[in-house]
Motif scaffolding. Sequence first.
Motif, PDB file in Angstrom:
ATOM      1  N   THR A 164      -6.142   4.163   6.618  1.00  0.00           N
ATOM      2  CA  THR A 164      -7.541   3.705   6.963  1.00  0.00           C
ATOM      3  C   THR A 164      -8.666   4.768   7.104  1.00  0.00           C
ATOM      4  O   THR A 164      -8.404   6.048   7.609  1.00  0.00           O
ATOM      5  CB  THR A 164      -7.499   3.083   8.401  1.00  0.00           C
ATOM      6  OG1 THR A 164      -6.543   2.046   8.398  1.00  0.00           O
ATOM      7  CG2 THR A 164      -8.980   2.462   8.559  1.00  0.00           C
ATOM      8  N   GLU A 200     -12.754   5.758   7.507  1.00  0.00           N
ATOM      9  CA  GLU A 200     -14.079   5.282   8.071  1.00  0.00           C
ATOM     10  C   GLU A 200     -14.973   6.275   7.395  1.00  0.00           C
ATOM     11  O   GLU A 200     -14.911   7.305   7.682  1.00  0.00           O
ATOM     12  CB  GLU A 200     -13.844   5.383   9.648  1.00  0.00           C
ATOM     13  CG  GLU A 200     -15.233   5.026  10.409  1.00  0.00           C
ATOM     14  CD  GLU A 200     -14.992   5.376  12.049  1.00  0.00           C
ATOM     15  OE1 GLU A 200     -16.151   5.614  12.721  1.00  0.00           O
ATOM     16  OE2 GLU A 200     -14.039   4.939  12.398  1.00  0.00           O
ATOM     17  N   ASN A 223      -2.573   8.059  10.401  1.00  0.00           N
ATOM     18  CA  ASN A 223      -3.126   6.942   9.244  1.00  0.00           C
ATOM     19  C   ASN A 223      -4.611   6.721   9.088  1.00  0.00           C
ATOM     20  O   ASN A 223      -4.799   5.748   8.572  1.00  0.00           O
ATOM     21  CB  ASN A 223      -2.147   6.005   9.329  1.00  0.00           C
ATOM     22  CG  ASN A 223      -0.739   6.042   9.042  1.00  0.00           C
ATOM     23  OD1 ASN A 223      -0.355   6.914   8.224  1.00  0.00           O
ATOM     24  ND2 ASN A 223       0.255   5.660   9.808  1.00  0.00           N
ATOM     25  N   LYS A 224      -5.326   7.633   9.719  1.00  0.00           N
ATOM     26  CA  LYS A 224      -6.601   7.338   9.885  1.00  0.00           C
ATOM     27  C   LYS A 224      -7.647   8.624   9.639  1.00  0.00           C
ATOM     28  O   LYS A 224      -7.405   9.735  10.119  1.00  0.00           O
ATOM     29  CB  LYS A 224      -7.120   6.867  11.173  1.00  0.00           C
ATOM     30  CG  LYS A 224      -8.635   6.405  11.297  1.00  0.00           C
ATOM     31  CD  LYS A 224      -8.798   5.613  12.524  1.00  0.00           C
ATOM     32  CE  LYS A 224     -10.468   5.267  12.598  1.00  0.00           C
ATOM     33  NZ  LYS A 224     -10.850   4.422  13.764  1.00  0.00           N
ATOM     34  N   ASP A 240     -11.648   2.498  -0.844  1.00  0.00           N
ATOM     35  CA  ASP A 240     -10.754   1.363  -0.844  1.00  0.00           C
ATOM     36  C   ASP A 240      -9.538   1.597  -1.687  1.00  0.00           C
ATOM     37  O   ASP A 240      -8.331   1.510  -1.374  1.00  0.00           O
ATOM     38  CB  ASP A 240     -11.350   0.106  -1.387  1.00  0.00           C
ATOM     39  CG  ASP A 240     -12.298  -0.601  -0.659  1.00  0.00           C
ATOM     40  OD1 ASP A 240     -12.279  -0.145   0.561  1.00  0.00           O
ATOM     41  OD2 ASP A 240     -13.189  -1.421  -1.117  1.00  0.00           O
ATOM     42  N   TYR A 287       0.718  -1.285  -0.143  1.00  0.00           N
ATOM     43  CA  TYR A 287      -0.035   0.032  -0.059  1.00  0.00           C
ATOM     44  C   TYR A 287       0.851   1.224  -0.055  1.00  0.00           C
ATOM     45  O   TYR A 287       1.866   1.173   0.662  1.00  0.00           O
ATOM     46  CB  TYR A 287      -0.953   0.104   1.187  1.00  0.00           C
ATOM     47  CG  TYR A 287      -2.135  -0.891   1.182  1.00  0.00           C
ATOM     48  CD1 TYR A 287      -2.171  -1.989   0.234  1.00  0.00           C
ATOM     49  CD2 TYR A 287      -3.245  -0.609   1.781  1.00  0.00           C
ATOM     50  CE1 TYR A 287      -3.429  -2.894  -0.003  1.00  0.00           C
ATOM     51  CE2 TYR A 287      -4.309  -1.494   1.864  1.00  0.00           C
ATOM     52  CZ  TYR A 287      -4.383  -2.533   0.945  1.00  0.00           C
ATOM     53  OH  TYR A 287      -5.505  -3.136   0.785  1.00  0.00           O
ATOM     54  N   GLN A 329      -7.364   4.303   0.044  1.00  0.00           N
ATOM     55  CA  GLN A 329      -6.726   3.708   1.126  1.00  0.00           C
ATOM     56  C   GLN A 329      -5.390   2.873   0.719  1.00  0.00           C
ATOM     57  O   GLN A 329      -4.376   2.887   1.349  1.00  0.00           O
ATOM     58  CB  GLN A 329      -7.515   2.754   1.718  1.00  0.00           C
ATOM     59  CG  GLN A 329      -8.725   3.263   2.828  1.00  0.00           C
ATOM     60  CD  GLN A 329      -9.680   2.329   3.498  1.00  0.00           C
ATOM     61  OE1 GLN A 329      -9.423   2.038   4.464  1.00  0.00           O
ATOM     62  NE2 GLN A 329     -10.468   1.641   2.805  1.00  0.00           N
TER      63      GLN A 329
END
Length: 299
Positions: free
Chosen positions: A250, A252, A292-293, A241, A103, A244
Motif C-alpha cells: 500500500t 500513500e 507492506n506500507k 497503482d 497482487y 502496488q
Amino acid sequence: MKKDRLLAKWLSNDLTKEELAEFERSPDFEKYQKIKNYTAHLEVDDLDENDMLSNILSQKKAAPKVFPLYKKWMFRAAAIFVLVLGITLVMKFIVPETQTANYGEKTTFSLPDNSEVVLNSGSEIHYKKWNWDNNRHLELKGEAYFRVAKGRRFEVHTNLGKVSVLGTQFNVKVRKNRFDVVCYEGRVKVNYANTQMLLTHGQSVSFENGKQVKRNIIAMQPEWMDNQICFYKENISSLLDEVQRQYNITIELNAKDTTSLFTGKLPTQDLDVALQIISTTYHLKAKKVSKNKIIFDEK
C-alpha cells in the motif's frame, strides 16, 4: 362322538354284530350306504412316494437372492458417486473457468486449444471449456499476454473494448479507464467504443477517457514478463497503482505536484530500486512505515 366312531369302524369293517345292528338302525345309514357303494367303484393308482418327491424337487423355484444390508448401502453409495461424478463433469465444462493472478504474482496457464496465457498481477480471466474450439472467447480483467494457437477466431472481451485474432501474440491491458493493446506477432483487430482498427507486428494502441494514442514498439514481448514495468507518459497515480499490484503493498502519497508524466521502466523484483526511481523523478522521500506500507512525502 359315538356316531363318528361307529361310522369309522363301519367303513373299516370293524363293527361287532351288536354295533352293526345299532348303526343300521340309525336314520343316516341309508345315505352312508349309498356313498360307500359309489366310492367302491373308484380306482386310485398306487402312490410312488420317491417319484413324487423327485417331481417336487425338480419343480422347486430358485430361492430369491437376498443381499446383505451392507451390500445395499454399497450399491447406493456407488450410484450416488456416479451421479456426483456426472454432475462434476458437466459443471467442469459448462460453468466458466476462472484464472487469477493475485497482487505480487503472475500466473501462466493453457487454454483447451493449448493457447498460452500469462496473467499479470491483479488480473483474472473467465472462459468456458465447453465447445471451446468453436467459440474461443474469454473475459479479461487486468492485463494478460496471449500466444494464440491457430484456429477459429479468438476474442478477448473487456469492459472497455474487444480484441479479435486468428493466431498471434499480443498483450491486452485494462486498468480503470485505460485500455492498451500491443501486437507482437500477426495481426489483431481492436474494437473500442465506435472505433475499430487493425494492428500489425510492432504496433500498439492506447485509449484513455476516449483519447487515442498509437505508437510503435520495439520489445519482443511485454516488459512485465521480464520483471519490469514499462510506462509511457503515465501519471503518478496510475504508476503507483501498478507498483502496488506488483509488490502487493500500500502506498500513500503526500505531494502537491502530481501532474508530471512518467516514461520509463521500473523493476518488479527490487522494491528499493523502484522506490528510488520514483523518489528521484518526483522529488519525493519514501518511508517504509511497515512491511507492506510506503509513504511518499515531499522533500
